[in-house]
Design an enzyme around this catalytic site. Structure first.
Site, PDB file in Angstrom:
ATOM      1  N   ASP A   1     -36.571  38.099 -36.780  1.00  0.00           N
ATOM      2  CA  ASP A   1     -36.200  39.368 -36.138  1.00  0.00           C
ATOM      3  C   ASP A   1     -35.273  39.223 -34.935  1.00  0.00           C
ATOM      4  OD1 ASP A   1     -37.991  38.577 -34.056  1.00  0.00           O
ATOM      5  OD2 ASP A   1     -39.652  39.666 -34.991  1.00  0.00           O
TER       6      ASP A   1
ATOM      7  N   HIS B   1     -36.861  29.940 -40.260  1.00  0.00           N
ATOM      8  CA  HIS B   1     -36.706  30.727 -41.482  1.00  0.00           C
ATOM      9  C   HIS B   1     -35.452  31.608 -41.472  1.00  0.00           C
ATOM     10  CE1 HIS B   1     -41.321  30.209 -42.254  1.00  0.00           C
ATOM     11  NE2 HIS B   1     -40.614  29.133 -42.532  1.00  0.00           N
TER      12      HIS B   1
ATOM     13  N   CYS C   1     -22.514  34.373 -48.051  1.00  0.00           N
ATOM     14  CA  CYS C   1     -21.923  34.625 -49.364  1.00  0.00           C
ATOM     15  C   CYS C   1     -22.458  33.613 -50.374  1.00  0.00           C
ATOM     16  CB  CYS C   1     -20.397  34.515 -49.267  1.00  0.00           C
ATOM     17  SG  CYS C   1     -19.609  34.730 -50.874  1.00  0.00           S
TER      18      CYS C   1
HETATM   19  P1  OAD Z   1     -48.644  35.978 -40.915  1.00  0.00           P
HETATM   20  O1  OAD Z   1     -48.528  37.426 -41.200  1.00  0.00           O
HETATM   21  O2  OAD Z   1     -49.050  35.079 -42.030  1.00  0.00           O
HETATM   22  O3  OAD Z   1     -49.672  35.750 -39.734  1.00  0.00           O
HETATM   23  C1  OAD Z   1     -49.639  36.499 -38.554  1.00  0.00           C
HETATM   24  C2  OAD Z   1     -50.679  35.927 -37.617  1.00  0.00           C
HETATM   25  O4  OAD Z   1     -50.563  36.578 -36.375  1.00  0.00           O
HETATM   26  C3  OAD Z   1     -52.132  36.104 -38.083  1.00  0.00           C
HETATM   27  O5  OAD Z   1     -52.796  34.861 -37.962  1.00  0.00           O
HETATM   28  C4  OAD Z   1     -52.708  37.142 -37.104  1.00  0.00           C
HETATM   29  O6  OAD Z   1     -54.068  36.901 -36.812  1.00  0.00           O
HETATM   30  C5  OAD Z   1     -51.844  36.896 -35.879  1.00  0.00           C
HETATM   31  N1  OAD Z   1     -51.654  38.068 -34.997  1.00  0.00           N
HETATM   32  C6  OAD Z   1     -51.434  39.369 -35.353  1.00  0.00           C
HETATM   33  N2  OAD Z   1     -51.234  40.130 -34.279  1.00  0.00           N
HETATM   34  C7  OAD Z   1     -51.318  39.315 -33.194  1.00  0.00           C
HETATM   35  C8  OAD Z   1     -51.200  39.505 -31.789  1.00  0.00           C
HETATM   36  N3  OAD Z   1     -50.935  40.707 -31.268  1.00  0.00           N
HETATM   37  N4  OAD Z   1     -51.355  38.424 -30.990  1.00  0.00           N
HETATM   38  C9  OAD Z   1     -51.627  37.205 -31.498  1.00  0.00           C
HETATM   39  N5  OAD Z   1     -51.755  36.956 -32.817  1.00  0.00           N
HETATM   40  C10 OAD Z   1     -51.596  37.991 -33.655  1.00  0.00           C
HETATM   41  O7  OAD Z   1     -47.240  35.531 -40.280  1.00  0.00           O
HETATM   42  P2  OAD Z   1     -46.604  34.067 -40.150  1.00  0.00           P
HETATM   43  O8  OAD Z   1     -47.649  33.056 -39.858  1.00  0.00           O
HETATM   44  O9  OAD Z   1     -45.471  34.184 -39.228  1.00  0.00           O
HETATM   45  O10 OAD Z   1     -41.906  33.329 -44.279  1.00  0.00           O
HETATM   46  O11 OAD Z   1     -46.060  33.842 -41.612  1.00  0.00           O
HETATM   47  C11 OAD Z   1     -45.366  32.682 -41.896  1.00  0.00           C
HETATM   48  C12 OAD Z   1     -44.261  32.937 -42.870  1.00  0.00           C
HETATM   49  O12 OAD Z   1     -44.783  33.567 -44.042  1.00  0.00           O
HETATM   50  C13 OAD Z   1     -43.212  33.913 -42.395  1.00  0.00           C
HETATM   51  O13 OAD Z   1     -42.218  33.309 -41.609  1.00  0.00           O
HETATM   52  C14 OAD Z   1     -42.638  34.410 -43.677  1.00  0.00           C
HETATM   53  C15 OAD Z   1     -43.921  34.679 -44.400  1.00  0.00           C
HETATM   54  O14 OAD Z   1     -43.838  34.783 -45.761  1.00  0.00           O
HETATM   55  C16 OAD Z   1     -40.837  33.533 -45.000  1.00  0.00           C
HETATM   56  O15 OAD Z   1     -40.389  34.645 -45.203  1.00  0.00           O
HETATM   57  C17 OAD Z   1     -40.250  32.272 -45.554  1.00  0.00           C
END
Ligand code: OAD
Length: 244
Positions: free
Chosen positions: A105, A120, A128
């Site tokens: 983002d 990522h 392209c």
């Molecule tokens: P996830 O959606 O898997 O995990 C989000 C995490 O943030 C969870 O463990 C929640 O408990 C935590 N969380 C939510 N709100 C919060 C807050 N206010 N404060 C602290 N923690 C909070 O997201 P990612 O781990 O980023 O990849 O996912 C990893 C990757 O999977 C992403 O980069 C994306 C996705 O598919 C690609 O697109 C390649």
């Protein structure tokens, strides 16, 4: 949050000369950007394999672009939050600081972070598929099938999809930053996507103190020296309060 939980980590932050931070979607949740997993997570409502893989793009680029245009429009209306800002302040006060993010983002940079490694990719980047020309375009909606301004080829989002490799240079720099760090903070990630998730082990194996900040436990919580449960937007500002 009680101070006996936060104060050892505050102390570590103020005396560390080299800090690495890994962030995930949870850090942007308080900005109003949906995370991927969990109750309201994107991958609960949409199928990742239909939207975020190279095969999906070859099969139905219109559908993939529809999804990315929707996300671009959503993100364009959101701003960085207190957690992003606090990490930018931390960077200014720590001699060696690397922010590694899985987020696409761009909100860390908008909050003022400089040394950011985007594992990522970035949702504002386009590439392209014919000539590999890369561009930054912050127009929220790029239309059905956006075209390359160099060669007219089809553009794709400049993000890493499932089944694709990370940029080797960025990954190498991230691993190096973790290995060299004295302290690593792992913020708002479910730690289920590799290789990002195992970066904290690189740090720990080289002697760094590892700290997890998350609403809940993750598969990596048990390796952590400290786990702080709560919202990133409340905890990180508190951790750096002496610099504010
Ligand atoms: P996830 O959606 O898997 O995990 C989000 C995490 O943030 C969870 O463990 C929640 O408990 C935590 N969380 C939510 N709100 C919060 C807050 N206010 N404060 C602290 N923690 C909070 O997201 P990612 O781990 O980023 O990849 O996912 C990893 C990757 O999977 C992403 O980069 C994306 C996705 O598919 C690609 O697109 C390649």
């Amino acid at each position: 949050m009680e101070d006996h939980i936060l104060s050892p980590v505050k102390e570590l932050i103020s005396r560390s000369k080299n800090i690495a931070v890994l962030t995930g979607a949870g850090i942007s949740a308080e900005s109003g950007i949906p995370t991927f997993r969990g109750k309201d997570g994107l991958w609960n409502n949409y199928r990742a394999e239909e939207l975020a893989t190279p095969e999906a793009f070859s099969r139905d680029p219109r559908l993939v672009w529809k999804f990315y245009n929707w996300r671009r429009a959503l993100i364009s209306k959101k701003s960085y939050n207190r957690a992003h800002k606090a990490l930018a302040i931390m960077e200014r006060n720590v001699p060696h600081f690397t922010l590694i993010t899985q987020n696409v983002d761009g909100l860390h940079q908008k909050a003022g972070s400089r040394n950011v490694l985007e594992l990522h990719g970035n949702i504002w980047k386009v590439r392209c598929i014919e000539c590999n020309f890369e561009d930054i375009d912050e127009t929220p909606d790029l239309g059905e099938l956006p075209r390359c301004k160099r060669c007219g080829g089809l553009l794709r989002p400049g993000v890493v999809w499932f089944g694709e490799s990370l940029d080797p240079d960025i990954l190498e720099r991230a691993i190096k930053a973790c290995r060299e760090s004295e302290l690593m903070l792992v913020v708002g990630t479910s730690s289920v996507v590799q290789p990002a998730a195992s970066l904290s082990l690189e740090a720990k194996q080289r002697g760094a103190v590892v700290v997890e900040i998350n609403l809940e436990d993750t598969p990596y919580s048990r390796y952590m020296d400290y786990t702080i449960r709560g919202k990133a937007g409340e905890i990180i500002p508190e951790l750096i309060s002496k610099w504010q």
